[in-house]
Design a protein around this motif. Structure first.
Motif, PDB file in Angstrom:
ATOM      1  N   MET A 110       0.872  -1.165   0.028  1.00 27.19           N
ATOM      2  CA  MET A 110      -0.055  -0.113   0.061  1.00 27.19           C
ATOM      3  C   MET A 110       0.749   1.374  -0.134  1.00 27.19           C
ATOM      4  O   MET A 110       1.753   1.201   0.613  1.00 27.19           O
ATOM      5  CB  MET A 110      -0.972  -0.104   1.255  1.00 27.19           C
ATOM      6  CG  MET A 110      -1.897   1.188   1.327  1.00 27.19           C
ATOM      7  SD  MET A 110      -2.796   0.973   2.764  1.00 27.19           S
ATOM      8  CE  MET A 110      -3.996   2.289   2.467  1.00 27.19           C
ATOM      9  N   ALA A 111       0.495   2.260  -0.884  1.00 30.09           N
ATOM     10  CA  ALA A 111       1.383   3.511  -0.832  1.00 30.09           C
ATOM     11  C   ALA A 111       1.419   3.971   0.579  1.00 30.09           C
ATOM     12  O   ALA A 111       0.554   4.241   1.464  1.00 30.09           O
ATOM     13  CB  ALA A 111       0.593   4.555  -1.827  1.00 30.09           C
ATOM     14  N   ASN A 112       2.867   4.648   0.810  1.00 30.07           N
ATOM     15  CA  ASN A 112       3.124   5.168   2.113  1.00 30.07           C
ATOM     16  C   ASN A 112       2.143   6.566   2.359  1.00 30.07           C
ATOM     17  O   ASN A 112       2.080   7.247   1.600  1.00 30.07           O
ATOM     18  CB  ASN A 112       4.520   5.527   2.191  1.00 30.07           C
ATOM     19  CG  ASN A 112       4.827   6.142   3.519  1.00 30.07           C
ATOM     20  OD1 ASN A 112       5.010   5.219   4.470  1.00 30.07           O
ATOM     21  ND2 ASN A 112       5.164   7.344   3.654  1.00 30.07           N
ATOM     22  N   SER A 113       1.644   6.565   3.551  1.00 33.04           N
ATOM     23  CA  SER A 113       1.216   7.812   4.445  1.00 33.04           C
ATOM     24  C   SER A 113       1.712   8.067   5.252  1.00 33.04           C
ATOM     25  O   SER A 113       2.546   6.822   6.219  1.00 33.04           O
ATOM     26  CB  SER A 113      -0.430   7.758   4.311  1.00 33.04           C
ATOM     27  OG  SER A 113      -0.665   6.472   5.200  1.00 33.04           O
ATOM     28  N   THR A 114       1.810   9.216   5.856  1.00 35.87           N
ATOM     29  CA  THR A 114       2.629   9.576   7.147  1.00 35.87           C
ATOM     30  C   THR A 114       1.789  10.573   8.051  1.00 35.87           C
ATOM     31  O   THR A 114       1.098  11.517   7.789  1.00 35.87           O
ATOM     32  CB  THR A 114       3.825  10.575   6.773  1.00 35.87           C
ATOM     33  OG1 THR A 114       4.686   9.814   5.752  1.00 35.87           O
ATOM     34  CG2 THR A 114       4.768  10.921   7.919  1.00 35.87           C
ATOM     35  N   ASP A 150      -6.190  16.360  10.469  1.00 33.00           N
ATOM     36  CA  ASP A 150      -5.988  17.165   9.347  1.00 33.00           C
ATOM     37  C   ASP A 150      -5.201  16.346   8.250  1.00 33.00           C
ATOM     38  O   ASP A 150      -4.180  15.992   8.679  1.00 33.00           O
ATOM     39  CB  ASP A 150      -5.125  18.564   9.601  1.00 33.00           C
ATOM     40  CG  ASP A 150      -5.326  19.607   8.551  1.00 33.00           C
ATOM     41  OD1 ASP A 150      -6.207  19.282   7.851  1.00 33.00           O
ATOM     42  OD2 ASP A 150      -4.921  20.707   8.641  1.00 33.00           O
ATOM     43  N   ILE A 151      -5.677  16.206   6.944  1.00 33.09           N
ATOM     44  CA  ILE A 151      -5.231  15.563   6.041  1.00 33.09           C
ATOM     45  C   ILE A 151      -4.830  16.198   4.837  1.00 33.09           C
ATOM     46  O   ILE A 151      -5.464  17.134   4.286  1.00 33.09           O
ATOM     47  CB  ILE A 151      -6.192  14.260   5.401  1.00 33.09           C
ATOM     48  CG1 ILE A 151      -6.912  13.501   6.644  1.00 33.09           C
ATOM     49  CG2 ILE A 151      -5.431  13.420   4.634  1.00 33.09           C
ATOM     50  CD1 ILE A 151      -7.694  12.539   6.256  1.00 33.09           C
ATOM     51  N   TRP A 152      -3.272  16.101   4.547  1.00 33.24           N
ATOM     52  CA  TRP A 152      -2.739  17.071   3.523  1.00 33.24           C
ATOM     53  C   TRP A 152      -2.394  16.021   2.324  1.00 33.24           C
ATOM     54  O   TRP A 152      -1.346  15.592   2.334  1.00 33.24           O
ATOM     55  CB  TRP A 152      -1.748  17.844   3.966  1.00 33.24           C
ATOM     56  CG  TRP A 152      -1.917  18.635   5.090  1.00 33.24           C
ATOM     57  CD1 TRP A 152      -2.864  19.017   5.535  1.00 33.24           C
ATOM     58  CD2 TRP A 152      -0.748  19.601   5.654  1.00 33.24           C
ATOM     59  NE1 TRP A 152      -2.818  20.065   6.554  1.00 33.24           N
ATOM     60  CE2 TRP A 152      -1.893  20.419   6.775  1.00 33.24           C
ATOM     61  CE3 TRP A 152       0.726  19.568   5.530  1.00 33.24           C
ATOM     62  CZ2 TRP A 152      -0.851  21.066   7.372  1.00 33.24           C
ATOM     63  CZ3 TRP A 152       1.205  20.534   6.454  1.00 33.24           C
ATOM     64  CH2 TRP A 152       0.529  21.419   7.434  1.00 33.24           C
ATOM     65  N   PRO A 153      -3.173  16.100   1.350  1.00 31.86           N
ATOM     66  CA  PRO A 153      -2.848  15.305   0.224  1.00 31.86           C
ATOM     67  C   PRO A 153      -1.634  16.141  -0.741  1.00 31.86           C
ATOM     68  O   PRO A 153      -1.568  17.075  -1.004  1.00 31.86           O
ATOM     69  CB  PRO A 153      -4.115  15.317  -0.797  1.00 31.86           C
ATOM     70  CG  PRO A 153      -5.123  15.915  -0.207  1.00 31.86           C
ATOM     71  CD  PRO A 153      -4.625  16.650   1.038  1.00 31.86           C
ATOM     72  N   ASN A 154      -0.552  15.353  -0.677  1.00 25.96           N
ATOM     73  CA  ASN A 154       0.767  15.988  -1.242  1.00 25.96           C
ATOM     74  C   ASN A 154       1.183  15.221  -2.379  1.00 25.96           C
ATOM     75  O   ASN A 154       2.535  15.605  -2.861  1.00 25.96           O
ATOM     76  CB  ASN A 154       1.780  16.260  -0.011  1.00 25.96           C
ATOM     77  CG  ASN A 154       2.443  14.850   0.411  1.00 25.96           C
ATOM     78  OD1 ASN A 154       1.957  13.709   0.153  1.00 25.96           O
ATOM     79  ND2 ASN A 154       3.491  14.944   0.919  1.00 25.96           N
ATOM     80  N   GLY A 155       0.719  14.007  -2.888  1.00 31.14           N
ATOM     81  CA  GLY A 155       1.181  13.247  -3.814  1.00 31.14           C
ATOM     82  C   GLY A 155       2.007  12.084  -3.507  1.00 31.14           C
ATOM     83  O   GLY A 155       2.219  11.279  -4.326  1.00 31.14           O
ATOM     84  N   SER A 156       2.832  12.412  -2.624  1.00 33.57           N
ATOM     85  CA  SER A 156       4.010  11.378  -2.123  1.00 33.57           C
ATOM     86  C   SER A 156       3.680  10.467  -0.915  1.00 33.57           C
ATOM     87  O   SER A 156       3.963   9.362  -0.865  1.00 33.57           O
ATOM     88  CB  SER A 156       5.296  11.850  -2.028  1.00 33.57           C
ATOM     89  OG  SER A 156       5.428  12.742  -1.077  1.00 33.57           O
ATOM     90  N   GLY A 157       2.915  11.322   0.051  1.00 31.81           N
ATOM     91  CA  GLY A 157       2.704  10.647   1.440  1.00 31.81           C
ATOM     92  C   GLY A 157       3.909  10.722   2.223  1.00 31.81           C
ATOM     93  O   GLY A 157       4.023  10.400   3.296  1.00 31.81           O
ATOM     94  N   TRP A 158       5.261  11.532   1.711  1.00 34.93           N
ATOM     95  CA  TRP A 158       6.263  11.464   2.507  1.00 34.93           C
ATOM     96  C   TRP A 158       6.445  13.088   2.850  1.00 34.93           C
ATOM     97  O   TRP A 158       5.944  13.902   2.394  1.00 34.93           O
ATOM     98  CB  TRP A 158       7.597  10.886   1.776  1.00 34.93           C
ATOM     99  CG  TRP A 158       7.396   9.530   1.489  1.00 34.93           C
ATOM    100  CD1 TRP A 158       7.153   9.032   0.419  1.00 34.93           C
ATOM    101  CD2 TRP A 158       7.950   8.518   2.272  1.00 34.93           C
ATOM    102  NE1 TRP A 158       7.255   7.661   0.091  1.00 34.93           N
ATOM    103  CE2 TRP A 158       7.596   7.335   1.435  1.00 34.93           C
ATOM    104  CE3 TRP A 158       8.161   8.203   3.714  1.00 34.93           C
ATOM    105  CZ2 TRP A 158       8.001   5.910   2.063  1.00 34.93           C
ATOM    106  CZ3 TRP A 158       8.618   7.110   4.233  1.00 34.93           C
ATOM    107  CH2 TRP A 158       8.241   5.841   3.392  1.00 34.93           C
TER     108      TRP A 158
END
Length: 319
Positions: A110-114, A150-158
């Motif tokens: 699964m793609a990384n989220s942080t 709070d969720i910030w979509p940033n394209g990479s999850g890093w």
């Protein structure tokens, strides 16, 4: 056990390999002995895990405590942790028709989220942020917004330099200022402990913290498993909660994986960021005033190493 058997000055003595079965039977015949599971430790972390490396850092920290008299309510630690979860797939080995070595086939991850978190020594939690690996927020993740996340979509999850600057100057800095004001401690200095990740290098960020009388101290590289409260307690609990509570969905679609994550993530974060976990993490990391003694006593005074002549490993020596 193998090291003891082969500990000889006779250069012509053959090297004896001890199988797991032999070792197990030996311990079984000698009940006064016990077995323990080995742990994989990054060599860089191992190299700093001694008193000679960490004592100067703890002494510096104690000097700041004595000079500025930080109260627990204004001692903060900030860091981030990956939210990758386990999969329900097993590794398989694919052999070609000829008898050459096989190839390892790994299941898709699964793609990384942080999770970005900041906590205070009295158990207080500043607003947390999740960095999500997409350009927009998927519908399955929107229920988390009602959980004070709070969720910030940033394209990479890093965490990158731009994301950290945004977080540091809004969520983190403003959160510390607001807490100091609510407690009527506007004239008190604050202490912020962070790691030395490359995303923290922008000096303009730390000038703003300096203006607000916030002292920023970085950990010795690779020492956060010993000295950082978030690593020692909060993130360890978070990962354990995710590993035990997350149930990989039968479907392998990204949507089903996100739904399964949302089902367990709020409770896992709530448990990990509980006041009891945070207070214990600060107490066991030695970063409070004059509390590094128990930590340092568990470490060797010095640590030396040399490559082993019989395998791809290091033989360690300490005193």
């Amino acid at each position: 056990m193998e090291n003891v058997i082969n500990d000889t000055d006779d250069e012509d003595a053959p090297y004896v390999d001890v199988s797991m079965a032999t070792a197990y039977q030996f311990v079984k015949r000698h009940p006064e002995l016990k077995r323990s599971s080995p742990k994989n430790v990054d060599f860089n972390r191992l190299a700093v895990s001694c008193q000679s490396v960490l004592q100067p850092w703890y002494s510096l920290l104690d000097g700041l405590h004595e000079k500025n008299e930080y109260c627990k309510e204004l001692i903060f630690n900030m860091d981030e942790s990956s939210l990758r979860v386990p999969t329900n797939s097993k590794l398989s080995v694919v052999h070609p028709k000829n008898e050459n070595p096989g190839f390892r086939k790994e299941p898709p991850k699964m793609a990384n989220s942080t999770l970005v978190a900041a906590v205070a020594a009295d158990g207080f939690v500043l607003p947390s942020v999740i960095l999500w690996p997409s350009k927009s927020l998927p519908d399955e993740m929107k229920p988390l917004l009602s959980q004070a996340l709070d969720i910030w979509p940033n394209g990479s999850g890093w965490m990158g330099c731009n994301q950290f600057k945004k977080y540091a100057l809004t969520t983190l800095l403003q959160g510390i200022i607001d807490r100091r004001k609510r407690m009527s401690l506007e004239n008190s200095r604050c202490l912020l402990l962070i790691d030395s990740h490359i995303s923290r290098v922008d000096p303009t960020i730390w000038r703003e913290f300096q203006k607000e009388n916030i002292d920023v101290v970085t950990f010795i590289p690779h020492s956060t498993h010993i000295a950082q409260p978030l690593d020692r307690g909060v993130f360890a609990v978070l990962k354990k909660e995710l590993q035990t509570k997350y149930e990989p969905p039968s479907s392998s679609t990204s949507s089903s994986k996100r739904t399964a994550l949302v089902d367990v993530l709020p409770q896992a974060i709530h448990t990990a960021l509980s006041p009891a976990v945070i207070k214990k993490a600060f107490a066991t990391s030695g970063v409070l005033h004059n509390e590094s003694g128990p930590i340092l006593m568990k470490l060797l005074e010095t640590l030396e190493y040399q490559p082993s002549s019989h395998s791809n490993r290091f033989d360690l020596y300490g005193k």
